[in-house]
Scaffold this motif. Structure first.
Motif, PDB file in Angstrom:
ATOM      1  N   TYR A 125     -22.553  -2.191  -9.069  1.00 38.36           N
ATOM      2  CA  TYR A 125     -21.468  -1.446  -8.448  1.00 38.36           C
ATOM      3  C   TYR A 125     -20.222  -1.505  -9.324  1.00 38.36           C
ATOM      4  CZ  TYR A 125     -24.133  -1.806  -4.086  1.00 38.36           C
ATOM      5  OH  TYR A 125     -25.107  -1.728  -3.128  1.00 38.36           O
ATOM      6  N   TYR A 126     -19.330  -0.541  -9.119  1.00 41.27           N
ATOM      7  CA  TYR A 126     -18.001  -0.640  -9.712  1.00 41.27           C
ATOM      8  C   TYR A 126     -16.960  -0.145  -8.716  1.00 41.27           C
ATOM      9  CZ  TYR A 126     -18.198   4.363 -11.114  1.00 41.27           C
ATOM     10  OH  TYR A 126     -18.284   5.733 -11.141  1.00 41.27           O
ATOM     11  N   LEU A 127     -15.730  -0.578  -8.933  1.00 42.79           N
ATOM     12  CA  LEU A 127     -14.624  -0.292  -8.022  1.00 42.79           C
ATOM     13  C   LEU A 127     -13.693   0.739  -8.633  1.00 42.79           C
ATOM     14  CD1 LEU A 127     -13.438  -1.422  -5.296  1.00 42.79           C
ATOM     15  CD2 LEU A 127     -11.917  -2.773  -6.739  1.00 42.79           C
ATOM     16  N   GLU A 128     -13.247   1.696  -7.808  1.00 38.44           N
ATOM     17  CA  GLU A 128     -12.217   2.647  -8.203  1.00 38.44           C
ATOM     18  C   GLU A 128     -11.025   2.471  -7.266  1.00 38.44           C
ATOM     19  OE1 GLU A 128     -14.106   6.469  -7.747  1.00 38.44           O
ATOM     20  OE2 GLU A 128     -14.635   6.540  -9.865  1.00 38.44           O
ATOM     21  N   ILE A 129      -9.824   2.506  -7.811  1.00 36.11           N
ATOM     22  CA  ILE A 129      -8.598   2.476  -7.013  1.00 36.11           C
ATOM     23  C   ILE A 129      -7.715   3.603  -7.526  1.00 36.11           C
ATOM     24  CG2 ILE A 129      -6.568   1.150  -6.332  1.00 36.11           C
ATOM     25  CD1 ILE A 129      -8.147  -1.416  -6.947  1.00 36.11           C
ATOM     26  N   ASP A 130      -7.292   4.489  -6.626  1.00 40.11           N
ATOM     27  CA  ASP A 130      -6.428   5.606  -7.033  1.00 40.11           C
ATOM     28  C   ASP A 130      -5.150   5.092  -7.682  1.00 40.11           C
ATOM     29  OD1 ASP A 130      -8.179   7.452  -5.980  1.00 40.11           O
ATOM     30  OD2 ASP A 130      -6.918   7.979  -4.251  1.00 40.11           O
ATOM     31  N   SER A 131      -4.733   5.742  -8.751  1.00 37.53           N
ATOM     32  CA  SER A 131      -3.451   5.436  -9.373  1.00 37.53           C
ATOM     33  C   SER A 131      -2.346   5.717  -8.360  1.00 37.53           C
ATOM     34  CB  SER A 131      -3.261   6.311 -10.605  1.00 37.53           C
ATOM     35  OG  SER A 131      -1.986   6.102 -11.158  1.00 37.53           O
ATOM     36  N   GLY A 132      -1.449   4.751  -8.176  1.00 34.31           N
ATOM     37  CA  GLY A 132      -0.345   4.920  -7.240  1.00 34.31           C
ATOM     38  C   GLY A 132      -0.662   4.537  -5.808  1.00 34.31           C
ATOM     39  N   ALA A 133      -1.912   4.210  -5.513  1.00 29.66           N
ATOM     40  CA  ALA A 133      -2.276   3.802  -4.146  1.00 29.66           C
ATOM     41  C   ALA A 133      -1.667   2.445  -3.805  1.00 29.66           C
ATOM     42  CB  ALA A 133      -3.790   3.738  -3.995  1.00 29.66           C
ATOM     43  N   SER A 158       0.838  -1.199   0.000  1.00 25.27           N
ATOM     44  CA  SER A 158       0.000   0.000   0.000  1.00 25.27           C
ATOM     45  C   SER A 158       0.871   1.247   0.000  1.00 25.27           C
ATOM     46  CB  SER A 158      -0.924   0.007   1.216  1.00 25.27           C
ATOM     47  OG  SER A 158      -0.180   0.125   2.405  1.00 25.27           O
ATOM     48  N   GLN A 159       0.344   2.296  -0.541  1.00 19.87           N
ATOM     49  CA  GLN A 159       0.980   3.608  -0.522  1.00 19.87           C
ATOM     50  C   GLN A 159      -0.026   4.576   0.079  1.00 19.87           C
ATOM     51  OE1 GLN A 159       4.265   4.229  -1.337  1.00 19.87           O
ATOM     52  NE2 GLN A 159       4.277   2.002  -1.311  1.00 19.87           N
ATOM     53  N   ILE A 160      -0.285   5.667  -0.574  1.00 17.03           N
ATOM     54  CA  ILE A 160      -1.289   6.626  -0.112  1.00 17.03           C
ATOM     55  C   ILE A 160      -2.346   6.740  -1.193  1.00 17.03           C
ATOM     56  CG2 ILE A 160      -1.727   9.028   0.510  1.00 17.03           C
ATOM     57  CD1 ILE A 160       1.188   9.148   1.499  1.00 17.03           C
ATOM     58  N   GLY A 161      -3.601   6.542  -0.811  1.00 17.53           N
ATOM     59  CA  GLY A 161      -4.685   6.646  -1.768  1.00 17.53           C
ATOM     60  C   GLY A 161      -5.925   5.955  -1.249  1.00 17.53           C
ATOM     61  N   VAL A 162      -6.965   5.974  -2.061  1.00 17.38           N
ATOM     62  CA  VAL A 162      -8.237   5.413  -1.632  1.00 17.38           C
ATOM     63  C   VAL A 162      -8.780   4.397  -2.639  1.00 17.38           C
ATOM     64  CG1 VAL A 162      -8.907   7.426  -0.241  1.00 17.38           C
ATOM     65  CG2 VAL A 162      -9.597   7.297  -2.623  1.00 17.38           C
ATOM     66  N   ILE A 163      -9.626   3.536  -2.100  1.00 13.16           N
ATOM     67  CA  ILE A 163     -10.392   2.582  -2.887  1.00 13.16           C
ATOM     68  C   ILE A 163     -11.855   2.949  -2.672  1.00 13.16           C
ATOM     69  CG2 ILE A 163     -11.023   0.165  -3.172  1.00 13.16           C
ATOM     70  CD1 ILE A 163      -8.217  -0.535  -2.046  1.00 13.16           C
ATOM     71  N   SER A 164     -12.585   3.136  -3.742  1.00  8.27           N
ATOM     72  CA  SER A 164     -13.978   3.566  -3.643  1.00  8.27           C
ATOM     73  C   SER A 164     -14.902   2.553  -4.299  1.00  8.27           C
ATOM     74  CB  SER A 164     -14.176   4.922  -4.335  1.00  8.27           C
ATOM     75  OG  SER A 164     -13.347   5.896  -3.756  1.00  8.27           O
ATOM     76  N   LEU A 165     -16.058   2.384  -3.699  1.00  6.97           N
ATOM     77  CA  LEU A 165     -17.122   1.573  -4.282  1.00  6.97           C
ATOM     78  C   LEU A 165     -18.226   2.531  -4.682  1.00  6.97           C
ATOM     79  CD1 LEU A 165     -18.039  -1.352  -4.840  1.00  6.97           C
ATOM     80  CD2 LEU A 165     -19.276  -1.245  -2.669  1.00  6.97           C
ATOM     81  N   ARG A 166     -18.642   2.439  -5.943  1.00  3.99           N
ATOM     82  CA  ARG A 166     -19.684   3.330  -6.455  1.00  3.99           C
ATOM     83  C   ARG A 166     -20.802   2.532  -7.107  1.00  3.99           C
ATOM     84  NH1 ARG A 166     -18.411   8.692  -6.656  1.00  3.99           N
ATOM     85  NH2 ARG A 166     -16.219   9.214  -6.310  1.00  3.99           N
ATOM     86  N   LYS A 167     -22.003   3.100  -7.052  1.00  3.21           N
ATOM     87  CA  LYS A 167     -23.115   2.538  -7.823  1.00  3.21           C
ATOM     88  C   LYS A 167     -22.894   2.929  -9.279  1.00  3.21           C
ATOM     89  CE  LYS A 167     -26.524   2.558  -4.140  1.00  3.21           C
ATOM     90  NZ  LYS A 167     -27.828   3.070  -3.687  1.00  3.21           N
ATOM     91  N   LEU A 168     -23.534   2.226 -10.186  1.00  2.00           N
ATOM     92  CA  LEU A 168     -23.332   2.472 -11.614  1.00  2.00           C
ATOM     93  C   LEU A 168     -23.596   3.926 -11.990  1.00  2.00           C
ATOM     94  CD1 LEU A 168     -22.542   1.303 -14.312  1.00  2.00           C
ATOM     95  CD2 LEU A 168     -24.915   0.619 -14.651  1.00  2.00           C
ATOM     96  N   ASN A 169     -24.526   4.599 -11.283  1.00  2.00           N
ATOM     97  CA  ASN A 169     -24.830   6.000 -11.588  1.00  2.00           C
ATOM     98  C   ASN A 169     -23.761   6.964 -11.075  1.00  2.00           C
ATOM     99  OD1 ASN A 169     -25.251   6.170  -8.830  1.00  2.00           O
ATOM    100  ND2 ASN A 169     -27.440   6.606  -8.968  1.00  2.00           N
ATOM    101  N   GLY A 170     -22.679   6.425 -10.451  1.00  2.00           N
ATOM    102  CA  GLY A 170     -21.583   7.250  -9.956  1.00  2.00           C
ATOM    103  C   GLY A 170     -21.688   7.608  -8.482  1.00  2.00           C
ATOM    104  N   GLU A 171     -22.835   7.313  -7.859  1.00  2.00           N
ATOM    105  CA  GLU A 171     -23.016   7.627  -6.440  1.00  2.00           C
ATOM    106  C   GLU A 171     -21.998   6.868  -5.584  1.00  2.00           C
ATOM    107  OE1 GLU A 171     -26.228   6.638  -2.914  1.00  2.00           O
ATOM    108  OE2 GLU A 171     -26.942   6.694  -4.984  1.00  2.00           O
ATOM    109  N   LEU A 172     -21.280   7.612  -4.741  1.00  2.00           N
ATOM    110  CA  LEU A 172     -20.290   7.008  -3.856  1.00  2.00           C
ATOM    111  C   LEU A 172     -20.996   6.223  -2.754  1.00  2.00           C
ATOM    112  CD1 LEU A 172     -17.307   6.709  -2.957  1.00  2.00           C
ATOM    113  CD2 LEU A 172     -17.666   8.773  -1.573  1.00  2.00           C
ATOM    114  N   VAL A 173     -20.634   4.952  -2.620  1.00  2.00           N
ATOM    115  CA  VAL A 173     -21.199   4.097  -1.573  1.00  2.00           C
ATOM    116  C   VAL A 173     -20.272   4.094  -0.371  1.00  2.00           C
ATOM    117  CG1 VAL A 173     -21.895   1.736  -0.989  1.00  2.00           C
ATOM    118  CG2 VAL A 173     -22.396   2.662  -3.265  1.00  2.00           C
ATOM    119  N   GLN A 174     -18.988   3.922  -0.629  1.00  2.00           N
ATOM    120  CA  GLN A 174     -18.015   3.897   0.456  1.00  2.00           C
ATOM    121  C   GLN A 174     -16.623   4.155  -0.085  1.00  2.00           C
ATOM    122  OE1 GLN A 174     -16.576   0.770   3.812  1.00  2.00           O
ATOM    123  NE2 GLN A 174     -18.722   0.791   3.291  1.00  2.00           N
TER     124      GLN A 174
END
Length: 157
Positions: A97-105, A50-66
């Motif tokens: 849902y879809y997953l986002e992971i910051d580049s470099g995290a 791990s480095q510094i960054g976030v992992i996000s879970l979003r609904k398909l409409n882009g709404e941030l879940v967590q």
């Protein structure tokens, strides 16, 4: 070539020039009927940290879940090639849902960064409809009432 009487020793140095990539995903990309209590588990091409960054879970409409920091206790497995992401609570039923992971995290041992995920094109999945969850609960309830003869049946009225 070494001078006469001086031993010659050849060494080789490996230089890692390949950034880590995800080679397997659970749930798999585009899958459906995923249990709402499932974790998200990407498998990387090499050991990652791990480095510094976030992992996000979003609904398909882009709404941030967590949103979780990669350093949160719910993100485990660093120092291996399999990371487990355990979001708080259950997901909503019949939801994409879809997953986002910051580049470099996430980086490999050489400091090369994982490119990250920034859109639904990388990991998208849909949870099971509520009926599948209800059937599981009814099966459990049925087993409880069958295994305990004479136990009162609660109807909710």
């Amino acid at each position: 070539m070494a001078a006469p009487g001086v031993p010659f020793r050849a060494t080789s140095i490996f230089i890692d020039r390949t950034a880590p990539t995800v080679i397997a995903k659970s749930p798999t990309d585009g899958s459906s009927n995923i249990v709402v209590s499932s974790n998200v588990v990407p498998t990387f091409s090499e050991i990652v940290n791990s480095q510094i960054g976030v992992i996000s879970l979003r609904k398909l409409n882009g709404e941030l879940v967590q949103r979780l920091s990669v350093s949160d206790a719910q993100v485990t497995g660093f120092g291996t090639d399999v990371i487990t992401i355990d979001f708080d609570g259950d997901l909503a039923t019949n939801t994409t849902y879809y997953l986002e992971i910051d580049s470099g995290a996430i980086m490999d041992a050489s400091g090369l960064p994982f490119a990250g995920y920034s859109s639904p094109a990388n990991l998208i999945f849909t949870t099971a409809p509520g009926l599948a969850q209800t059937i599981t609960m009814l099966t459990t309830f049925s087993k409880l009432t069958t295994d305990t003869p004479g136990a009162p049946i609660v109807t909710g009225k």
